[in-house]
Design a protein around this motif. Structure first.
Motif: not given
Length: 181
Positions: A31-35, A19-25
């Motif tokens: 999200e950046r790719i979507k932007e 969970s931490i890995f997914v949320e942090q990395f």
């Protein structure tokens, strides 16, 4: 059957770590790719909008057109001319956002395109001539920047479109110099 505490702790630790890995990395990267994709789609929409306004402005009206219809079309042309001017101004104002989502040759190409559009609006050419250039430029530019065309088997078509767009943009410089002479 009782649960082994070691197995339970290991599964909890794995879940927390994942969970931490997914949320942090992973999530920020996605999200950046979507932007980036949203900004690229926005640029494509602006290019299409510019070309539609240019088509309205560049079309020749038939000689035998009814006077009332001709007046309505001319009113619409006036509106589209102002819309085109404002759209190019907004494109120029947002250039930094658009340049940030491309790299290398495409970034330079987007910069050249935006500068060409701004130069057209500032030039002494007629509104109709500017519209003709924008209309002529819109298809090769959209071809070069279309993400669906960024496949290895489309490289030849993309290079042709890139050369055609660059040729048109370069011609706007000499076209303007000839108009001033």
């Amino acid at each position: 059957m009782p649960i082994d505490p070691t197995t339970f702790i290991a599964s909890v630790a794995t879940s927390v770590a994942a969970s931490i890995f997914v949320e942090q990395f992973v999530k920020p990267h996605v999200e950046r790719i979507k932007e980036l994709q949203a900004t690229r789609r926005e640029l494509m929409a602006r290019i299409v909008s510019l070309s539609l306004s240019a088509v309205v402005l560049a079309e020749e009206l038939p000689k035998d057109m009814d006077r009332e219809v001709r007046q309505r079309i001319n009113d619409e042309r006036t509106r589209q001319g102002e819309r085109l001017r404002l759209a190019v101004q907004q494109l120029f104002d947002d250039a930094g956002r658009y340049l940030a989502v491309y790299a290398g040759v495409q970034r330079q190409f987007v910069r050249d395109y935006i500068m060409c559009m701004q130069g057209l609006m500032l030039s002494t050419r007629t509104r109709t001539r500017n519209a003709e250039i924008i209309r002529e430029l819109s298809i090769p530019v959209a071809t070069v920047l279309d993400p669906q065309r960024q496949r290895p088997w489309r490289v030849i078509g993309n290079l042709k479109a890139l050369r055609k767009a660059q040729k048109i943009m370069t011609a706007t410089h000499t076209d303007q110099r000839e108009a001033e002479d």
